[in-house]
Design a protein around this motif. Structure first.
Motif, mmCIF file in Angstrom:
data_model
loop_
_atom_site.group_PDB
_atom_site.id
_atom_site.type_symbol
_atom_site.label_atom_id
_atom_site.label_comp_id
_atom_site.label_asym_id
_atom_site.label_seq_id
_atom_site.Cartn_x
_atom_site.Cartn_y
_atom_site.Cartn_z
ATOM 1 N N ARG A 41 -17.680 -41.553 38.109
ATOM 2 C CA ARG A 41 -17.692 -40.018 38.510
ATOM 3 C C ARG A 41 -16.646 -39.338 37.932
ATOM 4 O O ARG A 41 -15.549 -39.653 37.569
ATOM 5 C CB ARG A 41 -17.230 -40.176 40.168
ATOM 6 N N ARG A 42 -17.029 -38.148 37.302
ATOM 7 C CA ARG A 42 -16.191 -37.219 36.675
ATOM 8 C C ARG A 42 -15.438 -36.317 37.571
ATOM 9 O O ARG A 42 -15.983 -35.896 38.561
ATOM 10 C CB ARG A 42 -16.765 -36.283 35.471
ATOM 11 N N HIS A 43 -14.285 -35.977 37.137
ATOM 12 C CA HIS A 43 -13.274 -35.159 37.725
ATOM 13 C C HIS A 43 -12.767 -33.947 37.199
ATOM 14 O O HIS A 43 -12.284 -34.175 35.952
ATOM 15 C CB HIS A 43 -12.143 -36.166 38.310
ATOM 16 N N SER A 44 -12.801 -32.911 37.744
ATOM 17 C CA SER A 44 -12.292 -31.589 36.839
ATOM 18 C C SER A 44 -10.670 -31.703 36.820
ATOM 19 O O SER A 44 -10.357 -31.372 35.778
ATOM 20 C CB SER A 44 -12.374 -30.308 37.850
ATOM 21 N N SER A 45 -10.117 -32.349 37.720
ATOM 22 C CA SER A 45 -8.733 -32.485 37.612
ATOM 23 C C SER A 45 -8.238 -33.354 36.353
ATOM 24 O O SER A 45 -7.125 -33.424 36.178
ATOM 25 C CB SER A 45 -7.944 -32.884 39.041
ATOM 26 N N LEU A 46 -9.148 -34.204 36.058
ATOM 27 C CA LEU A 46 -8.867 -35.305 34.883
ATOM 28 C C LEU A 46 -9.682 -34.826 33.546
ATOM 29 O O LEU A 46 -9.868 -35.411 32.633
ATOM 30 C CB LEU A 46 -9.514 -36.829 35.203
ATOM 31 N N GLY A 47 -9.960 -33.436 33.470
ATOM 32 C CA GLY A 47 -10.443 -32.902 32.304
ATOM 33 C C GLY A 47 -11.672 -33.349 32.205
ATOM 34 O O GLY A 47 -12.495 -33.498 31.109
ATOM 35 N N TYR A 48 -12.626 -33.690 33.498
ATOM 36 C CA TYR A 48 -14.084 -33.975 33.581
ATOM 37 C C TYR A 48 -14.346 -35.350 32.814
ATOM 38 O O TYR A 48 -15.201 -35.502 32.141
ATOM 39 C CB TYR A 48 -14.825 -32.917 32.931
ATOM 40 N N HIS A 49 -13.297 -36.120 33.049
ATOM 41 C CA HIS A 49 -13.326 -37.658 32.639
ATOM 42 C C HIS A 49 -13.545 -38.399 33.858
ATOM 43 O O HIS A 49 -12.817 -38.043 34.850
ATOM 44 C CB HIS A 49 -12.082 -38.124 31.869
ATOM 45 N N SER A 50 -13.893 -39.717 33.843
ATOM 46 C CA SER A 50 -13.923 -40.553 35.037
ATOM 47 C C SER A 50 -12.551 -41.142 35.059
ATOM 48 O O SER A 50 -11.737 -41.136 34.071
ATOM 49 C CB SER A 50 -15.019 -41.555 35.036
ATOM 50 N N PRO A 51 -12.036 -41.558 36.462
ATOM 51 C CA PRO A 51 -10.944 -42.138 36.141
ATOM 52 C C PRO A 51 -10.598 -43.247 35.330
ATOM 53 O O PRO A 51 -9.606 -43.585 34.735
ATOM 54 C CB PRO A 51 -10.613 -42.753 37.706
ATOM 55 N N ALA A 52 -11.632 -44.293 35.031
ATOM 56 C CA ALA A 52 -11.704 -45.350 34.467
ATOM 57 C C ALA A 52 -11.483 -44.981 32.779
ATOM 58 O O ALA A 52 -10.690 -45.446 31.759
ATOM 59 C CB ALA A 52 -13.003 -46.257 34.304
ATOM 60 N N ASP A 53 -12.459 -43.848 32.260
ATOM 61 C CA ASP A 53 -12.227 -43.196 31.163
ATOM 62 C C ASP A 53 -10.838 -42.516 30.814
ATOM 63 O O ASP A 53 -10.130 -42.643 29.689
ATOM 64 C CB ASP A 53 -13.433 -42.224 30.767
ATOM 65 N N TYR A 54 -10.362 -41.839 31.906
ATOM 66 C CA TYR A 54 -9.170 -41.243 31.727
ATOM 67 C C TYR A 54 -7.893 -42.107 31.298
ATOM 68 O O TYR A 54 -7.015 -41.835 30.686
ATOM 69 C CB TYR A 54 -8.943 -40.530 32.893
ATOM 70 N N GLU A 55 -7.870 -43.156 32.043
ATOM 71 C CA GLU A 55 -7.031 -44.183 31.730
ATOM 72 C C GLU A 55 -6.927 -44.743 30.301
ATOM 73 O O GLU A 55 -5.929 -45.359 29.773
ATOM 74 C CB GLU A 55 -7.047 -45.232 32.538
ATOM 75 N N LYS A 56 -7.908 -44.633 29.294
ATOM 76 C CA LYS A 56 -8.009 -45.137 28.356
ATOM 77 C C LYS A 56 -7.632 -43.980 27.270
ATOM 78 O O LYS A 56 -7.537 -44.468 26.041
ATOM 79 C CB LYS A 56 -9.409 -45.449 27.904
ATOM 80 N N ILE A 57 -7.627 -42.915 27.825
ATOM 81 C CA ILE A 57 -7.251 -41.486 26.698
ATOM 82 C C ILE A 57 -5.737 -41.339 26.503
ATOM 83 O O ILE A 57 -4.893 -41.786 27.233
ATOM 84 C CB ILE A 57 -7.763 -40.442 27.361
ATOM 85 N N ASP A 58 -5.392 -41.217 25.399
ATOM 86 C CA ASP A 58 -4.131 -41.205 24.910
ATOM 87 C C ASP A 58 -3.420 -39.609 25.631
ATOM 88 O O ASP A 58 -3.971 -38.665 25.327
ATOM 89 C CB ASP A 58 -3.785 -40.805 23.237
ATOM 90 N N PRO A 59 -2.626 -39.795 26.265
ATOM 91 C CA PRO A 59 -2.153 -38.852 27.309
ATOM 92 C C PRO A 59 -1.639 -37.528 26.564
ATOM 93 O O PRO A 59 -1.600 -36.560 27.107
ATOM 94 C CB PRO A 59 -1.076 -39.226 27.927
ATOM 95 N N THR A 60 -1.368 -37.396 25.278
ATOM 96 C CA THR A 60 -0.860 -36.368 24.348
ATOM 97 C C THR A 60 -2.262 -35.349 23.809
ATOM 98 O O THR A 60 -1.849 -34.587 23.505
ATOM 99 C CB THR A 60 -0.153 -36.725 23.192
ATOM 100 N N THR A 61 -3.136 -36.019 24.070
ATOM 101 C CA THR A 61 -4.381 -35.413 23.632
ATOM 102 C C THR A 61 -5.346 -34.807 24.677
ATOM 103 O O THR A 61 -6.456 -34.170 24.651
ATOM 104 C CB THR A 61 -5.365 -36.295 22.791
ATOM 105 N N VAL A 62 -4.766 -34.710 26.027
ATOM 106 C CA VAL A 62 -5.687 -34.421 27.067
ATOM 107 C C VAL A 62 -5.089 -33.091 27.740
ATOM 108 O O VAL A 62 -3.852 -32.806 27.862
ATOM 109 C CB VAL A 62 -5.487 -35.484 28.214
ATOM 110 N N THR A 63 -6.046 -32.133 28.094
ATOM 111 C CA THR A 63 -5.870 -30.986 28.651
ATOM 112 C C THR A 63 -6.364 -30.803 30.053
ATOM 113 O O THR A 63 -7.521 -31.157 30.015
ATOM 114 C CB THR A 63 -6.249 -29.631 27.819
ATOM 115 N N LEU A 64 -5.560 -31.020 30.869
ATOM 116 C CA LEU A 64 -5.973 -31.058 32.358
ATOM 117 C C LEU A 64 -6.063 -29.647 33.051
ATOM 118 O O LEU A 64 -5.402 -28.571 32.599
ATOM 119 C CB LEU A 64 -4.879 -31.708 33.208
ATOM 120 N N ALA A 65 -6.948 -29.511 34.024
ATOM 121 C CA ALA A 65 -7.280 -28.284 34.826
ATOM 122 C C ALA A 65 -6.005 -28.104 35.333
ATOM 123 O O ALA A 65 -5.299 -28.739 35.688
ATOM 124 C CB ALA A 65 -8.446 -28.525 35.677
ATOM 125 N N ALA A 66 -5.726 -26.708 35.563
ATOM 126 C CA ALA A 66 -4.578 -26.301 36.256
ATOM 127 C C ALA A 66 -4.815 -26.372 37.734
ATOM 128 O O ALA A 66 -5.587 -26.481 38.380
ATOM 129 C CB ALA A 66 -4.129 -24.624 35.884
#
Length: 66
Positions: A41-66
């Motif tokens: 399930r994708r979440h707008s607050s995680l930049g439209y990534h699933s929680p599982a995918d979001y945990e794998k992303i380098d935090p310096t490359t992610v732009t989150l919704a305000a």
């Protein structure tokens, strides 16, 4: 964000059938979270990534919704 989570679980799982035991309900909740909600399930607050995918992303490359 948590209100959306609980609302989704209520509609998609908890109201789907009567639950005979707490153990049956607990197992269903665990399966819903771990097998469907977190991995897919994708979440707008995680930049439209699933929680599982979001945990794998380098935090310096992610732009989150305000």
């Amino acid at each position: 964000m948590m209100e959306s989570f609980w609302s989704g679980m209520q509609i998609e799982l908890l109201d789907s059938q009567p639950w005979a035991t707490r153990r049956q309900l607990g197992t269903a909740m665990f399966s819903w979270i771990e097998a469907w909600y977190n991995p897919r399930r994708r979440h707008s607050s995680l930049g439209y990534h699933s929680p599982a995918d979001y945990e794998k992303i380098d935090p310096t490359t992610v732009t989150l919704a305000a």
